[in-house]
Structures are given as structure tokens and as C-alpha cells.
Scaffold this active site. Structure first.
Site, PDB file in Angstrom:
ATOM      1  N   ASP A   4       0.830  -1.202   0.000  1.00  0.00           N
ATOM      2  CA  ASP A   4       0.000   0.000   0.000  1.00  0.00           C
ATOM      3  C   ASP A   4       0.872   1.263   0.000  1.00  0.00           C
ATOM      4  O   ASP A   4       1.734   1.423   0.855  1.00  0.00           O
ATOM      5  CB  ASP A   4      -0.882  -0.029   1.254  1.00  0.00           C
ATOM      6  N   THR A  32      -6.743   3.540  -2.616  1.00  0.00           N
ATOM      7  CA  THR A  32      -6.674   2.106  -2.316  1.00  0.00           C
ATOM      8  C   THR A  32      -7.818   1.257  -2.881  1.00  0.00           C
ATOM      9  O   THR A  32      -7.580   0.236  -3.516  1.00  0.00           O
ATOM     10  CB  THR A  32      -6.589   1.920  -0.783  1.00  0.00           C
ATOM     11  N   ASN A  77     -12.620   5.414  -2.751  1.00  0.00           N
ATOM     12  CA  ASN A  77     -12.846   4.684  -1.495  1.00  0.00           C
ATOM     13  C   ASN A  77     -14.278   4.951  -1.028  1.00  0.00           C
ATOM     14  O   ASN A  77     -14.946   4.064  -0.489  1.00  0.00           O
ATOM     15  CB  ASN A  77     -11.865   5.128  -0.421  1.00  0.00           C
ATOM     16  N   LYS A 113      -6.917  -3.699   5.923  1.00  0.00           N
ATOM     17  CA  LYS A 113      -8.046  -2.904   5.421  1.00  0.00           C
ATOM     18  C   LYS A 113      -9.094  -3.814   4.787  1.00  0.00           C
ATOM     19  O   LYS A 113      -8.749  -4.628   3.925  1.00  0.00           O
ATOM     20  CB  LYS A 113      -7.568  -1.932   4.340  1.00  0.00           C
ATOM     21  N   ASP A 114     -10.350  -3.590   5.116  1.00  0.00           N
ATOM     22  CA  ASP A 114     -11.423  -4.394   4.512  1.00  0.00           C
ATOM     23  C   ASP A 114     -11.373  -4.335   2.981  1.00  0.00           C
ATOM     24  O   ASP A 114     -11.374  -5.361   2.306  1.00  0.00           O
ATOM     25  CB  ASP A 114     -12.800  -3.943   5.029  1.00  0.00           C
ATOM     26  N   HIS A 138       1.336   8.190   5.287  1.00  0.00           N
ATOM     27  CA  HIS A 138       0.403   9.292   5.574  1.00  0.00           C
ATOM     28  C   HIS A 138       0.858  10.089   6.791  1.00  0.00           C
ATOM     29  O   HIS A 138       0.728  11.300   6.831  1.00  0.00           O
ATOM     30  CB  HIS A 138      -1.002   8.747   5.826  1.00  0.00           C
ATOM     31  N   ASP A 181      -1.039  -0.205  -4.882  1.00  0.00           N
ATOM     32  CA  ASP A 181      -2.351   0.342  -5.248  1.00  0.00           C
ATOM     33  C   ASP A 181      -2.255   1.819  -5.652  1.00  0.00           C
ATOM     34  O   ASP A 181      -3.138   2.345  -6.308  1.00  0.00           O
ATOM     35  CB  ASP A 181      -3.360   0.155  -4.108  1.00  0.00           C
ATOM     36  N   HIS A 182      -1.160   2.482  -5.265  1.00  0.00           N
ATOM     37  CA  HIS A 182      -0.913   3.887  -5.603  1.00  0.00           C
ATOM     38  C   HIS A 182       0.422   4.279  -5.001  1.00  0.00           C
ATOM     39  O   HIS A 182       0.978   3.530  -4.199  1.00  0.00           O
ATOM     40  CB  HIS A 182      -2.018   4.801  -5.053  1.00  0.00           C
ATOM     41  N   HIS A 242      -2.270  11.109  -1.439  1.00  0.00           N
ATOM     42  CA  HIS A 242      -2.229  10.608  -2.815  1.00  0.00           C
ATOM     43  C   HIS A 242      -3.639  10.615  -3.357  1.00  0.00           C
ATOM     44  O   HIS A 242      -4.586  10.676  -2.572  1.00  0.00           O
ATOM     45  CB  HIS A 242      -1.678   9.178  -2.851  1.00  0.00           C
TER      46      HIS A 242
HETATM   47 ZN    ZN Z   1      -3.473   6.076   1.575  1.00  0.00          ZN
END
Ligand code: ZN
Length: 551
Positions: free
Chosen positions: A42, A83, A104, A166-167, A312, A355-356, A490
Site C-alpha cells: 500500500d 486504495t 474509497n 483494510k477491509d 500518511h 495500489d498507488h 495521494h
Molecule cells: Zn493512503
């Protein structure tokens, strides 16, 4: 001599038969790996592969780079780069315009309701204490995943399991037909699932939760894994644009994680131990489901989410992020050794991607005279509504701005027969005049708009009318939302957010590198080609054929 002849004939026949049957059997049995492992790191910028290269060991990132196939210019081909969207594109080979996962969260354009990407009120949590954190399913995803296709291709003999803190990074990769998807519930410290998959946790997962591993991970606090003066690739430890754990007076090592966890259980996600915890659960799932040891190819999806949490909070140039990657490198080595031992050395196929990416912290950019600043879209909503009211005599036509798109009140616009095209044109012209905005566009007219590639295609790929606003804002490079006074964020089209690593490794993967551009949506078609299964139902990507070994 004549008596010898039948014997010779028999030997010849047997020999011939043996080699004949061998050919038949290898041609008659389809070769597939025993296990596919999809690893999504991630917020991993592509350049982290090389920024810390000299400090990685031989068994983690370097094992993949040296023995696998690295696509050096893999780009995200849509916006927003977040994400929930990243995981759907990786595992569907599609784009938000087709998958329906446009963020999201998004605003349902026909009702104005905000929807979280995996929320599903018809299901409930299993294995935890709260209803909400488990009310998740992949039902908002409108297309199949590569993991769904594997399940169908093997008449559901393949087992598919998703793991993440994360779900959304567990649910989407595992797909609609998954055997299970698991994620962390902060309140209990448990890996939980939802009633979409099962009515109770498997016994192995319950046993895992009973070990209360988080306590042992945080008990020693967080100090750097190597002497702190060896972190030459990172900024000073005490810069003002780094975040702080709750209760901390400064941003420096060592971090008191007991205190932070007592103040906020979610803070565990912002430590490298979140990745170690994820790996421990993934290994338990490997055993629990006996992945890679059945009759058909299994698929395990792992998202390492703490790289995002740490990024973050502390930013891309922090000692904290470097330390997190050096520790993740060791987690990867552990994972690959486990796969060798449990599944067999040449029997598994893995891909690693992200994912980014992430922008650099605004404070860092300013300190070095690089372009960067704060930018908030929220104040624009009021000024837009004031201007629109004057022009069209109708109030609150704009509901909000989210994912850099303007959400309109469509019911009001259509029921009062206002001209939507005129409203959008007015909004675009207003936004273009505001500071911090490079361009704004009515997405319905994007074909006729003077927007350079790849941004034009990225906007179109990210546009699903019912689930996102119709006017797109493209802010200037280096701008972060005002709430990122520390750390980073992001979501934008810029290379810092969209240039991601992609390495394939293992079963039938060619060794090498590829420098031409490929897209995130090419990953699933490549895996489909390797596995000889159908590509997902919304797939628009191209297989990366250079990565596939030919006999
Ligand atoms: Zn993030």
C-alpha cells in the site's frame, strides 16, 4: 538368433510405449502453479525499489528483482489513485468506468448518499465486536476478478483467500466467489470477516486471534532496525512536517507504541508491525486452508497496508518510512521462504505491485524550493453555489466536491428543467479561474477538451456517471489537501501518485526487465494468460507477454 527376435521386439515396443505415453501425459495434463500470491504494498512508490536498494537483503525485494520480471514503467491509468480503486483495477484488469468502484467513497449521483466502496448493509461482521467494521462485501464491484475467474475455471476447486488490515484491500482482491476475506477490526484487535463469506471464523483464525499478537508487537516500542545514523536516504528525524502518535511530544525515534495504542487502537496500523501482523495471519491462512496443497491452483491475496499508514503520518522521506520498507523486506523474505517450504520451490507464482504511490510532504517541497502547497476544494463549494444561484436562480446545485469531482444535485437540476450542460460549462469556467487549479473539465465533453494525454484517458477511465461527479478538477502538481499539514497523501494523476512497482516472479515467469510503459490494468490479463483462464468480465488490459516464459 531367430529366438532373440521376439524379445527385441518386446523391448522396442515397451520403450516406444513408455516415451509415447510420457508425451501424451505431459500434453494431456494442463500445467498450472500450485499457488498464486498477489502482493500489494500500500502506497509503495516505484522508486522505493531503488531508493533503498543497497540496504535490502537478498531474500526479499532483491529476490524478486534478480530472479523475476520487473516492469519498470507500470502506471495507474485512471484517477483517483486511491486504495479501493487500485485493488479493483489490479484484480480485474479493468478501470473504474466499468468496475463502478470510483473511489474509497463516492456520492451516489441519483440520491446524494455517500457510499463506502465495500459497505453492504445486508451483511454483518463475524469474529469481532462491532457490527459496522464487518458489514462489508464485494457487491458494489460490478465485474468479476481474476480470483473469481480462477474459481470458475476450476469448477470452484481452487481456494481463494484475501488478507489485509483494510477491509477494501482484502474484499476486492478476493472477489465475489472467495472462500474468505479477512481484515483487522481495531476495537478487538482481531482479524474478522463478514457474513457474506461465512457465519463463524474458521477455528485456525479464532486460535490466531486468541494469541493477541498486537500486544507483543507493540510492547517493545518502535526503534530503528539499524543504527539511526545509517539512514542516509532519509530526512532528519525531527522535521516539523512529520506527524506524531497521540501522546507523543515529538516525532522522533523511539516511538512509544503502548502509549499510542492506548490512546488510539488505529495507531497500530501506522507502525511497521502492522505488516508483520498481516504476514503472521497470511501464514496462518496458508496453513488453515492448506493453500497450494490441493488439486487445483489456489490464490492468496496479501495487502501490506502499514506502508500507507506510516507514509500518511510521516511522509515519503522520513526515517520511519525507510525503516518500514527495510522491515517489510524481511517480511517478504520470510514469506518467500515459507512458500518454498510449504508449497515447493518452483510451484508458486507471485506478483508484487502497489495500489498507488504518494506525494512528497508539502513542508519538504517548500524547504527545497520545489513546487508544492496546500489546496482544499471544500471552500469552493460555497462560492460555486453562490455564483450558480445568481446565474440560474437556484440554490445548492452543487452538493460537494469529492475525489476532485463536483457532485451536482441532479434531482434538482432535472426536476426544475435547468440546463445541465450550461451549469457545467459555468462551473468549469469558474473553477479554471481559481488558484491551484491547472484545469477543470466537463467529463461528458472530454473528447472535445484540450487536455493532454495521459490525463484525458485517466479522467475517462475514472468516470462512472452514477457514482461520481461530472466535472473533474486537476489541481497543480504537488498540492495536498489542507489536512496534510504533516505527512503525505495521494489520489492524483501525477507520476508520484501513479508510478508503481510491478514484479512477477516464479512459475513460468521470464527473468528480466521491461522498460516500456504498461498499465496497472495489464496485471490481471497477464495472470490470466499464465494460468490459462478467462480474463475478468470487465478486463480492458493487455497481457504483458514479455514476462511469460516460452518453452
Ligand atoms: Zn493512503
Amino acid at each position: 538368433m531367430p529366438g532373440m527376435r521376439p524379445k527385441l521386439i518386446i523391448i522396442f515396443l515397451f520403450g516406444g510405449f513408455a516415451s509415447f505415453s510420457q508425451t501424451i501425459s505431459s500434453a494431456n495434463t494442463l500445467a498450472r502453479p500450485k499457488l498464486v500470491v498477489g502482493i500489494v504494498v500500500d502506497q509503495m512508490r516505484w522508486d522505493y525499489l531503488y531508493r533503498y536498494y543497497d540496504r535490502y537483503g537478498n531474500g526479499g525485494f532483491k529476490r524478486l528483482l534478480n530472479g523475476g520480471f520487473s516492469c519498470e514503467n507500470t502506471m495507474i491509468n485512471y484517477i483517483p489513485s486511491v486504495t479501493g480503486v487500485g485493488h479493483t483495477v489490479i484484480y480485474t484488469g479493468s478501470v473504474p468506468a466499468i468496475s463502478g468502484i470510483t473511489g474509497n467513497d463516492w456520492v451516489e449521483q441519483l440520491t446524494g448518499r455517500t457510499l463506502y466502496c465495500t459497505s453492504d448493509s445486508t451483511v454483518h461482521g463475524v469474529g469481532g465486536v462491532s457490527e459496522f467494521e464487518g458489514s462489508m462485501s464485494p457487491r458494489n464491484l460490478l465485474i468479476t476478478t481474476i480470483t473469481d475467474e480462477l474459481r470458475m475455471a476450476t469448477n470452484f476447486q481452487s481456494r481463494v483467500v484475501g488478507v489485509s488490515l483494510k477491509d477494501r484491500a482484502s474484499v476486492f482482491p478476493a472477489g465475489h466467489a472467495a472462500n474468505g476475506a479477512f481484515w483487522l477490526e481495531d476495537a478487538s484487535g482481531n482479524f474478522i470477516t463478514s457474513s457474506y463469506y461465512m457465519s463463524q471464523l474458521p477455528a485456525w483464525a479464532t486460535r490466531f486471534n486468541e494469541r493477541k499478537l498486537i500486544d507483543s508487537f507493540i510492547s517493545g516500542g518502535w526503534s530503528t532496525i539499524y543504527p539511526i545514523n545509517s539512514y542516509k536516504q532519509s530526512d532528519q528525524d525531527n522535521v516539523p512536517y512529520e506527524g506524531r502518535f497521540t501522546g507523543e511530544q515529538q516525532t522522533t525515534f523511539p516511538h512509544n507504541l503502548r502509549q499510542a495504542y492506548a490512546a488510539s487502537k488505529a495507531s497500530f496500523r501506522n507502525t511497521p508491525y502492522g505488516n508483520s501482523f498481516t504476514l503472521a495471519f497470511a501464514k496462518a491462512a496458508l496453513e488453515g486452508y492448506q493453500l497450494g496443497r490441493g488439486n487445483a491452483t489456489d490464490f492468496l491475496t496479501i495487502n501490506f497496508a502499514s506502508t500507507d499508514g506510516v507514509g500518511h503520518m510521516f511522509g515519503t522521506n522520513s526515517i520511519e518510512i525507510e525503516d518500514t520498507y527495510l522491515r517489510l523486506d524481511k517480511n517478504l523474505e520470510d514469506l518467500f521462504k515459507t512458500l518454498d517450504a510449504k508449497v515447493g520451490k518452483n510451484e508458486w507464482l507471485v506478483f508484487l505491485t502497489a495500489d498507488h504511490g504518494a506525494a512528497h510532504a508539502v513542508g519538504y517541497m517548500k524547504e527545497h524550493n520545489l513546487p508544492g502547497d496546500y489546496f482544499s476544494t471544500a471552500p469552493l463549494v460555497d462560492s460555486l453555489n453562490r455564483q450558480l444561484n445568481q446565474k440560474f436562480q437556484s440554490g445548492n446545485l452543487v452538493r460537494s466536491i469529492s475525489n476532485d469531482k463536483v457532485n451536482f444535485d441532479l434531482n434538482k437540476i432535472f426536476s426544475s428543467s435547468l440546463d445541465f450542460d450550461n451549469i457545467k460549462t459555468f462551473v468549469v469556467e469558474f473553477l479554471q479561474r481559481q488558484p491551484g487549479i491547472t484545469m477543470a473539465v466537463d467529463i461528458d465533453k472530454i473528447g472535445a477538451s484540450p487536455i493532454p494525454e495521459p490525463i484525458k484517458t485517466m479522467i475517462a477511465n475514472g468516470y462512472y456517471f452514477k457514482r461520481c461527479g461530472s466535472v473533474q478538477i486537476i489541481p497543480n502538481s504537488g498540492l495536498l489537501d489542507g489536512y496534510y499539514k504533516t505527512g503525505t497523501g495521494h489520489s492524483r494523476w501525477n507520476p508520484y501518485d501513479t508510478h508503481i512497482p510491478l514484479i512477477l516472479y516464479g512459475w513460468h515467469v521470464q527473468q528480466g526487465t521491461l522498460n516500456r510503459r504498461v498499465n496497472m490494468s495489464d496485471i490481471s490479463p497477464t495472470i490470466a494468460t499464465l494460468l490459462h483462464i478467462q480474463m475478468p468480465s470487465g478486463s480492458v488490459g493487455q497481457p504483458i507477454i514479455e514476462a511469460i516464459k516460452t518453452k
